[in-house]
Motif scaffolding. Structure first.
Motif, short mmCIF file in Angstrom:
data_model
loop_
_atom_site.label_atom_id
_atom_site.label_comp_id
_atom_site.label_asym_id
_atom_site.label_seq_id
_atom_site.Cartn_x
_atom_site.Cartn_y
_atom_site.Cartn_z
N UNK A 172 0.83 -1.20 0.00
CA UNK A 172 0.00 0.00 0.00
C UNK A 172 0.87 1.26 0.00
N UNK A 173 1.91 1.26 0.81
CA UNK A 173 2.80 2.42 0.87
C UNK A 173 3.44 2.66 -0.49
N UNK A 174 3.91 1.61 -1.13
CA UNK A 174 4.51 1.75 -2.48
C UNK A 174 3.49 2.29 -3.47
N UNK A 175 2.27 1.77 -3.42
CA UNK A 175 1.22 2.25 -4.32
C UNK A 175 0.93 3.73 -4.07
N UNK A 176 0.86 4.13 -2.80
CA UNK A 176 0.58 5.52 -2.47
C UNK A 176 1.71 6.44 -2.94
N UNK A 177 2.95 6.01 -2.79
CA UNK A 177 4.08 6.81 -3.25
C UNK A 177 4.00 6.99 -4.77
N UNK A 178 3.75 5.90 -5.50
CA UNK A 178 3.64 5.98 -6.96
C UNK A 178 2.50 6.90 -7.40
N UNK A 179 1.43 6.90 -6.64
CA UNK A 179 0.26 7.71 -6.96
C UNK A 179 0.45 9.18 -6.60
N UNK A 180 1.05 9.44 -5.42
CA UNK A 180 1.06 10.80 -4.88
C UNK A 180 2.35 11.59 -5.10
N UNK A 181 3.46 10.92 -5.24
CA UNK A 181 4.73 11.64 -5.44
C UNK A 181 4.69 12.55 -6.68
N UNK A 219 9.41 19.17 -2.99
CA UNK A 219 10.16 17.93 -2.85
C UNK A 219 9.31 16.94 -2.06
N UNK A 220 9.30 15.72 -2.49
CA UNK A 220 8.58 14.65 -1.80
C UNK A 220 9.58 14.06 -0.80
N UNK A 221 9.43 14.41 0.49
CA UNK A 221 10.41 13.99 1.50
C UNK A 221 10.14 12.57 1.99
N UNK A 222 8.87 12.28 2.33
CA UNK A 222 8.56 10.96 2.88
C UNK A 222 7.05 10.79 2.96
N UNK A 223 6.62 9.52 2.96
CA UNK A 223 5.21 9.17 3.14
C UNK A 223 5.14 8.01 4.11
N UNK A 224 4.19 8.10 5.03
CA UNK A 224 3.96 6.96 5.93
C UNK A 224 2.46 6.79 6.13
N UNK A 225 2.05 5.54 6.19
CA UNK A 225 0.68 5.20 6.55
C UNK A 225 0.80 4.44 7.86
N UNK A 226 0.27 5.03 8.92
CA UNK A 226 0.51 4.50 10.26
C UNK A 226 -0.76 4.42 11.08
N UNK A 233 -9.70 10.68 -3.50
CA UNK A 233 -11.15 10.51 -3.62
C UNK A 233 -11.53 9.78 -4.91
N UNK A 234 -10.77 10.03 -5.98
CA UNK A 234 -11.05 9.38 -7.27
C UNK A 234 -10.57 7.93 -7.28
N UNK A 235 -9.35 7.71 -6.81
CA UNK A 235 -8.73 6.39 -6.91
C UNK A 235 -9.12 5.49 -5.73
N UNK A 236 -9.24 6.06 -4.56
CA UNK A 236 -9.67 5.37 -3.34
C UNK A 236 -8.86 4.08 -3.04
N UNK A 237 -7.52 4.21 -2.87
CA UNK A 237 -6.70 3.02 -2.66
C UNK A 237 -6.69 2.50 -1.21
N UNK A 238 -7.23 3.27 -0.28
CA UNK A 238 -7.18 2.90 1.13
C UNK A 238 -8.57 2.46 1.58
N UNK A 239 -8.67 1.23 2.09
CA UNK A 239 -9.99 0.68 2.41
C UNK A 239 -10.43 0.88 3.86
N UNK A 240 -9.77 1.76 4.58
CA UNK A 240 -10.16 2.10 5.95
C UNK A 240 -10.25 3.63 6.07
N UNK A 241 -10.94 4.10 7.10
CA UNK A 241 -10.98 5.53 7.35
C UNK A 241 -9.62 5.99 7.86
N UNK A 242 -9.19 7.18 7.47
CA UNK A 242 -7.88 7.69 7.89
C UNK A 242 -7.89 9.21 7.87
N UNK A 243 -6.89 9.79 8.52
CA UNK A 243 -6.66 11.23 8.50
C UNK A 243 -5.49 11.50 7.57
#
Length: 153
Positions: A6-15, A24-31, A66-76
């Motif tokens: 999921x983290x790899x997918x999010x980086x590819x999508x959002x970077x 600059x894209x410094x870092x992404x974490x899903x925690x 909102x368009x792609x919706x890759x995360x299947x849980x609620x998150x901030x």
């Protein structure tokens, strides 16, 4: 989907979005913290990051999520600067911080201490080497919880 995939997918999508906005894209974490999920994206640029920068990136990222919706849980969603005293997450962050002052926060005692502060000398896959009180100390990476950039020595 596991967290790494999921983290790899999010980086590819959002970077690309962050880069397109000239940040600059410094870092992404899903925690998961305190029974809540957080998607944190750290951005940077030479001029520094302000609230307007974070709001702009957050808006564009939210539209895509909102368009792609890759995360299947609620998150901030949180978009922020890594800050002056930034955590060093990647090998690239470590490389750029050679000869800088860092603090190593450990998850267990190592030689009787849980925190070391000194100049980052080098690193390997297994160890971080710092100048601690004018002596080279090699600390195993598996006992390190966080590495924080403290500034130049």
């Amino acid at each position: 989907m596991d967290e790494t995939a999921l983290t790899k997918e999010l980086i590819e999508l959002l970077k690309p979005i962050v880069l397109e906005l000239n940040y600059q894209f410094y870092y992404l974490e899903f925690t998961h913290e305190d029974d809540e999920d957080y998607l944190r994206i750290y951005i940077d640029n030479e001029k520094g990051i302000g609230l307007d920068d974070c709001a702009l990136v957050s808006k564009k990222i939210s539209e895509t999520l909102d368009k792609v919706d890759p995360i299947d849980v609620g998150y901030y969603l949180e978009v922020s600067s890594p800050g002056v005293y930034r955590q060093l997450f990647t090998e690239e962050h470590l490389t750029k911080s050679i000869d800088a002052k860092v603090s190593l926060e450990l998850n267990e005692l190592y030689n009787g201490k849980k925190k070391y502060t000194g100049k980052l000398l080098s690193f390997t896959l297994e160890n971080i080497h710092i100048d601690y009180k004018n002596k080279e100390v090699s600390i195993p990476r598996n006992v390190i919880d966080r590495i924080i950039l403290e500034g130049n020595v």
